[in-house]
Design a protein around this motif. Sequence first.
Motif, PDB file in Angstrom:
ATOM      1  N   GLY A 271     -23.943   3.705   9.389  1.00  0.00           N
ATOM      2  CA  GLY A 271     -24.080   5.073   8.932  1.00  0.00           C
ATOM      3  C   GLY A 271     -23.846   5.265   7.446  1.00  0.00           C
ATOM      4  N   GLU A 272     -23.487   4.213   6.735  1.00  0.00           N
ATOM      5  CA  GLU A 272     -23.243   4.323   5.290  1.00  0.00           C
ATOM      6  C   GLU A 272     -24.536   4.072   4.521  1.00  0.00           C
ATOM      7  OE1 GLU A 272     -20.540   5.518   4.238  1.00  0.00           O
ATOM      8  OE2 GLU A 272     -19.303   5.242   5.996  1.00  0.00           O
ATOM      9  N   LYS A 273     -24.750   4.839   3.449  1.00  0.00           N
ATOM     10  CA  LYS A 273     -25.925   4.707   2.594  1.00  0.00           C
ATOM     11  C   LYS A 273     -25.599   3.705   1.494  1.00  0.00           C
ATOM     12  CE  LYS A 273     -28.789   7.690  -0.320  1.00  0.00           C
ATOM     13  NZ  LYS A 273     -28.886   9.059  -0.843  1.00  0.00           N
TER      14      LYS A 273
ATOM     15  N   VAL B 127     -30.845   0.169  -0.306  1.00  0.00           N
ATOM     16  CA  VAL B 127     -30.795  -1.034   0.524  1.00  0.00           C
ATOM     17  C   VAL B 127     -30.848  -0.587   1.973  1.00  0.00           C
ATOM     18  CG1 VAL B 127     -29.395  -2.992   1.269  1.00  0.00           C
ATOM     19  CG2 VAL B 127     -29.409  -2.331  -1.139  1.00  0.00           C
ATOM     20  N   TRP B 128     -31.778  -1.129   2.742  1.00  0.00           N
ATOM     21  CA  TRP B 128     -31.849  -0.863   4.169  1.00  0.00           C
ATOM     22  C   TRP B 128     -31.436  -2.132   4.883  1.00  0.00           C
ATOM     23  CZ3 TRP B 128     -35.484   1.279   0.920  1.00  0.00           C
ATOM     24  CH2 TRP B 128     -35.587   2.670   0.972  1.00  0.00           C
ATOM     25  N   ALA B 129     -30.499  -2.015   5.784  1.00  0.00           N
ATOM     26  CA  ALA B 129     -30.035  -3.155   6.570  1.00  0.00           C
ATOM     27  C   ALA B 129     -29.861  -2.689   8.010  1.00  0.00           C
ATOM     28  CB  ALA B 129     -28.713  -3.689   6.015  1.00  0.00           C
ATOM     29  N   THR B 130     -30.753  -3.134   8.888  1.00  0.00           N
ATOM     30  CA  THR B 130     -30.653  -2.707  10.278  1.00  0.00           C
ATOM     31  C   THR B 130     -29.503  -3.405  10.987  1.00  0.00           C
ATOM     32  OG1 THR B 130     -32.315  -4.352  10.888  1.00  0.00           O
ATOM     33  CG2 THR B 130     -33.080  -2.103  10.508  1.00  0.00           C
ATOM     34  N   ARG B 131     -29.133  -4.576  10.520  1.00  0.00           N
ATOM     35  CA  ARG B 131     -27.981  -5.288  11.070  1.00  0.00           C
ATOM     36  C   ARG B 131     -26.964  -5.465   9.958  1.00  0.00           C
ATOM     37  NH1 ARG B 131     -29.191 -10.123  14.808  1.00  0.00           N
ATOM     38  NH2 ARG B 131     -28.661  -8.809  16.582  1.00  0.00           N
TER      39      ARG B 131
END
Length: 91
Positions: free
Chosen positions: A21-23, A10-14
Amino acid sequence: MIICKVIGNVWATRKEETLSGEKLMVVQRMDLDEKVSEEIFVAVDCVGAGIGEQVLVTTGSSARMALRNQDAPVDASIVGIIDEVQAQAGE
């Protein structure tokens, strides 16, 4: 703890500041016969797991303890990468 298979990222820029910093990984619950269930959820990766790996997931307040941040809005954390599962069938 729950046995799961990592099936995505999951990519979440906001996102919430404490998650910076958590994956975040998408995991699918598995049974002992390595059959996946329909239960899919997101877990914070504490151990560097990759897609396709079997992992141990902890939930609830234990998930925040694994993250070492009691203020983070986390209810599932990957806490181990499984090498092998040995189990004897119930009688």
